[in-house]
Structures are given as structure tokens and as C-alpha cells.
Design an enzyme around this catalytic site. Structure first.
Site, PDB file in Angstrom:
ATOM      1  N   ASP A  20       2.015   6.296   2.880  1.00 32.49           N
ATOM      2  CA  ASP A  20       1.789   6.249   4.093  1.00 32.49           C
ATOM      3  C   ASP A  20       1.651   7.147   5.449  1.00 32.49           C
ATOM      4  O   ASP A  20       1.517   8.398   4.298  1.00 32.49           O
ATOM      5  CB  ASP A  20       3.450   6.106   4.287  1.00 32.49           C
ATOM      6  CG  ASP A  20       3.795   5.281   5.678  1.00 32.49           C
ATOM      7  OD1 ASP A  20       2.561   4.652   6.375  1.00 32.49           O
ATOM      8  OD2 ASP A  20       4.988   4.760   5.835  1.00 32.49           O
TER       9      ASP A  20
ATOM     10  N   ASN B  54       1.037  -5.560   6.995  1.00 30.35           N
ATOM     11  CA  ASN B  54       0.493  -4.591   7.625  1.00 30.35           C
ATOM     12  C   ASN B  54      -1.023  -5.861   7.818  1.00 30.35           C
ATOM     13  O   ASN B  54      -1.703  -5.797   9.323  1.00 30.35           O
ATOM     14  CB  ASN B  54      -0.597  -3.784   6.461  1.00 30.35           C
ATOM     15  CG  ASN B  54       0.110  -3.012   6.254  1.00 30.35           C
ATOM     16  OD1 ASN B  54       0.091  -2.596   5.241  1.00 30.35           O
ATOM     17  ND2 ASN B  54       1.327  -2.375   7.113  1.00 30.35           N
TER      18      ASN B  54
HETATM   19  C1  IPE Z   1       3.566   0.692   3.200  1.00 35.37           C
HETATM   20  O1  IPE Z   1       3.467   1.403   5.084  1.00 35.37           O
HETATM   21  C2  IPE Z   1       2.749  -0.131   3.667  1.00 35.37           C
HETATM   22  C3  IPE Z   1       1.466   0.780   3.021  1.00 35.37           C
HETATM   23  C4  IPE Z   1       2.311   2.560   2.706  1.00 35.37           C
HETATM   24  C5  IPE Z   1      -0.117  -0.017   2.585  1.00 35.37           C
HETATM   25  P1  IPE Z   1       4.226   1.082   6.616  1.00 35.37           P
HETATM   26  O2  IPE Z   1       3.125   2.182   7.644  1.00 35.37           O
HETATM   27  O3  IPE Z   1       3.213  -0.514   7.008  1.00 35.37           O
HETATM   28  O4  IPE Z   1       5.384   0.895   6.598  1.00 35.37           O
HETATM   29  P2  IPE Z   1       6.688   0.423   7.873  1.00 35.37           P
HETATM   30  O5  IPE Z   1       6.031  -0.386   9.120  1.00 35.37           O
HETATM   31  O6  IPE Z   1       5.980   1.973   8.572  1.00 35.37           O
HETATM   32  O7  IPE Z   1       7.881   0.435   7.418  1.00 35.37           O
HETATM   33  C1  IPE Z   2      -1.013   3.766   5.899  1.00 39.23           C
HETATM   34  O1  IPE Z   2      -0.749   5.229   6.478  1.00 39.23           O
HETATM   35  C2  IPE Z   2      -2.158   2.811   5.649  1.00 39.23           C
HETATM   36  C3  IPE Z   2      -1.439   1.577   5.156  1.00 39.23           C
HETATM   37  C4  IPE Z   2      -0.474   1.192   5.418  1.00 39.23           C
HETATM   38  C5  IPE Z   2      -2.576   0.578   5.485  1.00 39.23           C
HETATM   39  P1  IPE Z   2      -0.620   3.802   8.103  1.00 39.23           P
HETATM   40  O2  IPE Z   2      -1.541   3.663   8.441  1.00 39.23           O
HETATM   41  O3  IPE Z   2       0.532   3.602   7.890  1.00 39.23           O
HETATM   42  O4  IPE Z   2       0.335   5.289   8.568  1.00 39.23           O
HETATM   43  P2  IPE Z   2       0.951   5.574  10.152  1.00 39.23           P
HETATM   44  O5  IPE Z   2       2.453   4.930   9.315  1.00 39.23           O
HETATM   45  O6  IPE Z   2       0.550   4.628  11.212  1.00 39.23           O
HETATM   46  O7  IPE Z   2       0.942   7.582  10.357  1.00 39.23           O
HETATM   47 MG    MG Z   3       2.981   3.315   8.444  1.00 40.48          MG
END
Ligand code: IPE
Ligand code: IPE
Ligand code: MG
Length: 249
Positions: free
Chosen positions: A21, A69
Site C-alpha cells: 500500500d 480496486n
Molecule cells: C489494498 O490497498 C489493496 C492492495 C494493496 C492491492 P487499498 O489501498 O486498495 O486499500 P484501502 O482501500 O485503503 O483499504
Molecule cells: C497500493 O497503493 C497499490 C494498489 C492498491 C494497486 P495505493 O494505490 O493504494 O496507494 P495509496 O493508498 O493511494 O497511497
Molecule cells: Mg491504498
């Protein structure tokens, strides 16, 4: 942290699952688009997989794209899928050299055709590899996985009112063949599982790093492994049952 001690090396997890994340925040702090963060996040996957090989963690699972996602903007989603394709194309030769077997969990049919194809091809080409195991969670959601498993179980046991044991039920999950994760690492300081391996994580140790995923490199991963090595996993028992020699009185 540069090296694990011999004692830490003796207490390594067999399976580490990582919730990668913070790519977006990492990019934002650099005034760059989110995809720049994702690209650097993919680079970091190499660092973490190499560290797992270096110290001897045979199973790595990466949460790359969740069911939820799918609700992201379409340009971000298609950018992520292109990065996935690029990564798998680039890594195939080293996966073959190092004996890494790729698996995927999640509903691959919900990915664009080109992404589904490269994932399936790579799984097929690496299926005989047996040194290391890399699993990508793609369009994965634990609740969806469990509901599908319940449905498949019911189809295979028509009319049965018996409550299955975990050993009877767990082969219906997408993680069939993988040990449960011993350690779940989430980066970017968020204390939640976000629909990841909810049942498999029943006894996983959880480690949250404040670092954003692109910054969670070798040293940070070693720190997490060292932290895990110091924990006492009791699985419901008492400390005295786990380490009788330490508790003579
Ligand atoms: C969790 O991250 C999913 C992945 C790392 C693929 P998100 O960024 O989607 O999670 P939330 O929405 O903050 O819980
Ligand atoms: C994790 O990084 C990657 C995926 C969930 C695909 P994020 O895209 O969730 O990054 P933040 O949480 O917006 O910083
Ligand atoms: Mg995220």
C-alpha cells in the site's frame, strides 16, 4: 538493518503475504502522478522477492489488485495492468533461472484479456519450478473467494448437512496448495486487511510499516522478518506450553 542474526534466521516465516500500500501517497509527495508510484512499486517487488530468496523465505504472496480496486479510475486500472504485463514479461527469464513458480489468486476473468493471458501463460511456464513460490493476488477479494468456495463445496457434497472440517473445506479456497501466511506485512501505516486472506490469516502475525510501498526495500523487509523472529506464536496455548524449558518454576 543489513543482516539477520543466526537466531533470527532460525525463526523465519515460511510464507509472507504483503499488502503493498501507499504507491499513490508516495507519488503525491513527489508531486507526481499515481502511476509513477505504481511503477516504482513494481521495482520494489524485485527488491523484496530477491531478499526473500537471499534469506530463505519460500512463499511470498503480493496483494497487487483487490476486487474493490475495480472501482478506481479506468486510466489507473489500465496503467496497473500494463505494469503487470511488463513485469511478468521482464521477469520470466529470471523466474526460470531461479526456479520461481508463479501462482495467482483472485478472479482473473475480471482482468483485461491481455493481462489475463500473460498471467496464465507465466503460471503455465513456471509450474514445474519448485525453489520459490510467488503468488499474485489479482482482482482478489477474500469474501468473494470464500463465497465461491462454499458454493463449490456444496456442489461437491450435494445433500450433505455435515459441517466440514477446515481440512475438508480449505482446499476449495484459491490458496489451495499454499501454506497459511505466517506473517502479513502492510505498508503505509494502515492497520487493516482490506479483504485480504481473511480466513488464511487466522493465526498470521501482522506487521505494519509506516513506509510507503516503493520505500519498503531490503532493509525494511529484514526489519519485519527480525521482528517476526522475536515473537512468540502461541496458537491458543500458554507461553509455558510453548517454551517449557524457559519456565521451570
Ligand atoms: C489494498 O490497498 C489493496 C492492495 C494493496 C492491492 P487499498 O489501498 O486498495 O486499500 P484501502 O482501500 O485503503 O483499504
Ligand atoms: C497500493 O497503493 C497499490 C494498489 C492498491 C494497486 P495505493 O494505490 O493504494 O496507494 P495509496 O493508498 O493511494 O497511497
Ligand atoms: Mg491504498
Amino acid at each position: 538493518m543489513n543482516q539477520l542474526s543466526p537466531e533470527e534466521k532460525n525463526n523465519l516465516p515460511r510464507h509472507v503475504a504483503l499488502i503493498m500500500d501507499g504507491n499513490g501517497r508516495w507519488a503525491k509527495s513527489r508531486r507526481m502522478p499515481r502511476l509513477f508510484g505504481h511503477r516504482n512499486g513494481v521495482e520494489n517487488v524485485r527488491a523484496v522477492v530477491n531478499t526473500a530468496k537471499e534469506v530463505g523465505v519460500p512463499y511470498i504472496t503480493l496483494y497487487a489488485f483487490s476486487t474493490e480496486n475495480q472501482n478506481r479510475p479506468s486510466d489507473e486500472k489500465s496503467g496497473l495492468m500494463k505494469l503487470l504485463e511488463e513485469f511478468l514479461k521482464k521477469e520470466l527469464s529470471s523466474m526460470m533461472e531461479d526456479g520461481i513458480r508463479l501462482r495467482a489468486i483472485g478472479d482473473l476473468s475480471g482482468l483485461p484479456d491481455f493481462a489475463q493471458k500473460i498471467v496464465e501463460d507465466t503460471i503455465e511456464q513456471t509450474q514445474e519450478n519448485e525453489n520459490w513460490n510467488l503468488t499474485l493476488a489479482l482482482n482478489y477479494g477474500s469474501r468473494q473467494e470464500v463465497l465461491k468456495a462454499v458454493s463449490k463445496y456444496a456442489q461437491n457434497h450435494p445433500g450433505s448437512a455435515n459441517v466440514p472440517t477446515w481440512e475438508q473445506f480449505s482446499p476449495y479456497l484459491e490458496t489451495a496448495g499454499l501454506p497459511d501466511p505466517d506473517l502479513i506485512i502492510r505498508t503505509s501505516g494502515e492497520f487493516r486487511l482490506s479483504n485480504f486472506l481473511l480466513l488464511q490469516a487466522a493465526y498470521a502475525e501482522i506487521f505494519v510499516s509506516p513506509l510507503h510501498w516503493p520505500d519498503f526495500g531490503r532493509d525494511a523487509f529484514l526489519e519485519a522478518l527480525a521482528d517476526y523472529a522475536r515473537r512468540e506464536r502461541r496458537f491458543g496455548k500458554t507461553s509455558e506450553q510453548i517454551q517449557p524449558s524457559v519456565h521451570i518454576l
